[in-house]
Scaffold this motif. Structure first.
Motif, PDB file in Angstrom:
ATOM      1  N   VAL A 162       0.867  -1.186   0.000  1.00 19.90           N
ATOM      2  CA  VAL A 162       0.000   0.000   0.000  1.00 19.90           C
ATOM      3  C   VAL A 162       0.899   1.230   0.000  1.00 19.90           C
ATOM      4  O   VAL A 162       1.724   1.405   0.900  1.00 19.90           O
ATOM      5  N   VAL A 163       0.737   2.067  -0.998  1.00 17.28           N
ATOM      6  CA  VAL A 163       1.518   3.295  -1.105  1.00 17.28           C
ATOM      7  C   VAL A 163       0.598   4.418  -1.564  1.00 17.28           C
ATOM      8  O   VAL A 163      -0.541   4.172  -1.965  1.00 17.28           O
ATOM      9  N   VAL A 164       1.107   5.631  -1.501  1.00 21.57           N
ATOM     10  CA  VAL A 164       0.397   6.740  -2.134  1.00 21.57           C
ATOM     11  C   VAL A 164       1.073   6.998  -3.478  1.00 21.57           C
ATOM     12  O   VAL A 164       2.164   6.490  -3.745  1.00 21.57           O
ATOM     13  N   ASN A 165       0.433   7.780  -4.302  1.00 21.99           N
ATOM     14  CA  ASN A 165       1.004   8.084  -5.609  1.00 21.99           C
ATOM     15  C   ASN A 165       2.088   9.143  -5.434  1.00 21.99           C
ATOM     16  O   ASN A 165       1.873  10.326  -5.671  1.00 21.99           O
ATOM     17  N   ASP A 166       3.257   8.681  -4.998  1.00 23.63           N
ATOM     18  CA  ASP A 166       4.366   9.590  -4.700  1.00 23.63           C
ATOM     19  C   ASP A 166       4.807  10.381  -5.927  1.00 23.63           C
ATOM     20  O   ASP A 166       5.122  11.569  -5.828  1.00 23.63           O
ATOM     21  N   TYR A 167       4.825   9.719  -7.053  1.00 23.30           N
ATOM     22  CA  TYR A 167       5.280  10.383  -8.286  1.00 23.30           C
ATOM     23  C   TYR A 167       4.392  11.586  -8.621  1.00 23.30           C
ATOM     24  O   TYR A 167       4.870  12.707  -8.783  1.00 23.30           O
ATOM     25  N   LEU A 196       9.830   5.265  -2.422  1.00 27.44           N
ATOM     26  CA  LEU A 196       9.090   6.530  -2.343  1.00 27.44           C
ATOM     27  C   LEU A 196      10.008   7.719  -2.613  1.00 27.44           C
ATOM     28  O   LEU A 196       9.603   8.709  -3.231  1.00 27.44           O
ATOM     29  N   SER A 197      11.261   7.649  -2.162  1.00 25.04           N
ATOM     30  CA  SER A 197      12.217   8.733  -2.427  1.00 25.04           C
ATOM     31  C   SER A 197      12.450   8.886  -3.925  1.00 25.04           C
ATOM     32  O   SER A 197      12.429  10.000  -4.464  1.00 25.04           O
ATOM     33  N   ASN A 198      12.660   7.756  -4.587  1.00 26.45           N
ATOM     34  CA  ASN A 198      12.934   7.794  -6.026  1.00 26.45           C
ATOM     35  C   ASN A 198      11.721   8.250  -6.819  1.00 26.45           C
ATOM     36  O   ASN A 198      11.851   8.988  -7.801  1.00 26.45           O
ATOM     37  N   ASN A 199      10.527   7.815  -6.404  1.00 28.19           N
ATOM     38  CA  ASN A 199       9.315   8.240  -7.115  1.00 28.19           C
ATOM     39  C   ASN A 199       9.074   9.738  -6.964  1.00 28.19           C
ATOM     40  O   ASN A 199       8.665  10.408  -7.915  1.00 28.19           O
ATOM     41  N   GLU A 326      -4.394   8.112  -3.925  1.00 28.14           N
ATOM     42  CA  GLU A 326      -4.068   9.415  -4.503  1.00 28.14           C
ATOM     43  C   GLU A 326      -3.833  10.482  -3.436  1.00 28.14           C
ATOM     44  O   GLU A 326      -4.320  10.377  -2.305  1.00 28.14           O
ATOM     45  N   THR A 327      -3.102  11.508  -3.835  1.00 25.61           N
ATOM     46  CA  THR A 327      -2.783  12.630  -2.951  1.00 25.61           C
ATOM     47  C   THR A 327      -3.441  13.904  -3.470  1.00 25.61           C
ATOM     48  O   THR A 327      -3.921  13.949  -4.599  1.00 25.61           O
ATOM     49  N   THR A 328      -3.435  14.931  -2.641  1.00 23.80           N
ATOM     50  CA  THR A 328      -3.915  16.251  -3.054  1.00 23.80           C
ATOM     51  C   THR A 328      -2.941  17.310  -2.561  1.00 23.80           C
ATOM     52  O   THR A 328      -2.160  17.068  -1.635  1.00 23.80           O
TER      53      THR A 328
END
Length: 336
Positions: A162-167, A196-199, A326-328
């Motif tokens: 489970v991740v957020v859309n870091d990119y 996550l750092s790379n994205n 997703e993020t905002t």
């Protein structure tokens, strides 16, 4: 001296009934006389009876417990995510044991061993910043232990994640900085061994390309996820470069460090340099000026990780699933 726990056998002797009758009464089965059940329940309540969870787990081969490993307790992201994990686990009738690795790979390995020894039925992990090897994670998979990685995940390891859309979170933020007129945007990254750092770095780079801004490697500094890292990296950026008009930090804590350095040097935020973070920690709204940041659905990250784990407990043959939330953008006073 601690008083010994009352047992089913004690209740049976006191009421002159069988242990199986007591057990059925406590489990509220239908095949027991209501008056007998009432006698048992009243006696149990009066004498503060608590079931022996360990004994029950040995009989049923279920501890009704899952484990969670996070990098640190003092990162606000994880306290919120743990809330999401635990709330769903409690709905499923499970308890949660939480360990933290203190951002150290060796401690993370010990955490895994401790949770296995405790008999947890599944584990949810966000890896430490220096975790590069995954033998301890493979061990879980080989043992058939349900596993979910969240937030900080191992890219080449096949498991539920489970991740957020870091990119896109990073790209949207840098797009916004460019729209506000920023042209020399620095980026403080997280450790380059973490996905996550790379994205987030890739999102930053692609936003610059799309905005027609030449990439300057001197404006990219690798840090970690602490305020101290933000201070150190910002000082290096300012010493090595002139004309920086924005800093995009890998997380809010790093951005707080950036703001501290800028204020100390008398550099106005955002008039001289805009500052943006990633996470939306509680302090982001309280610092002065308030921090523009990428808002993550943190509670939902934890809740989703918990749901994926329980899905595996129900069906161990489920294919590894990647959930991307997703993020905002949360626009505040630290940007123009």
């Amino acid at each position: 001296m601690r008083k010994p726990n009352l047992t089913i056998n004690d209740i049976a002797k006191a009421l002159n009934i069988s242990k199986s009758t007591v057990s059925r009464a406590l489990r509220d089965t239908h095949d027991i006389n209501p008056k007998t059940k009432l006698r048992v329940l009243e006696f149990a309540a009066k004498h503060d009876y608590h079931p022996d969870i360990l004994a029950q787990s040995l009989r049923s081969r279920s501890t009704k417990t899952i484990g969670v490993i996070v990098p640190a307790y003092n990162i606000p992201f994880y306290s919120t995510a743990i809330g999401g994990i635990q709330d769903y686990a409690m709905k499923m009738g499970y308890n949660v044991i939480v360990c933290h690795s203190n951002e150290q790979y060796e401690i993370e390995i010990k955490n895994v061993e401790a949770l296995l020894n405790a008999g947890v039925e599944g584990i949810i992990i966000s890896v430490a910043r220096d975790t590069e090897k995954n033998e301890h994670i493979k061990k879980l998979k080989n043992k058939g232990i349900p596993l979910v990685l969240f937030n900080r995940v191992i890219e080449d390891f096949k498991s539920a994640k489970v991740v957020v859309n870091d990119y896109y979170g990073a790209k949207n933020m840098v797009d916004y900085l460019i729209k506000t007129g920023c042209k020399k945007i620095a980026h403080i990254t997280g450790p380059n061994n973490l996905l996550l750092s790379n994205n987030r770095k890739e999102g930053y780079l692609d936003a610059l390309k799309d905005g027609g801004i030449e990439i300057n490697e001197e404006l990219i500094v690798e840090g970690d996820f602490t305020i101290q890292s933000g201070i150190r990296c910002t000082e290096k950026l300012l010493e090595d470069n002139e004309g920086i008009d924005a800093v995009f930090a890998v997380c809010d804590a790093v951005a707080f460090g950036t703001m501290k350095v800028l204020k100390k040097r008398g550099i106005r935020i955002p008039q001289d340099i805009s500052v943006a973070g990633f996470t939306n920690e509680p302090m982001a709204e309280l610092v002065e000026p308030s921090l523009t940041t990428v808002k993550q659905p943190i509670y939902e990250v934890g809740e989703t990780a918990s749901k994926l784990l329980f899905a595996q407990l129900k069906d161990p043959d489920l294919p590894a699933e990647l959930c991307v939330l997703e993020t905002t953008l949360e626009i505040r006073e630290s940007t123009k």
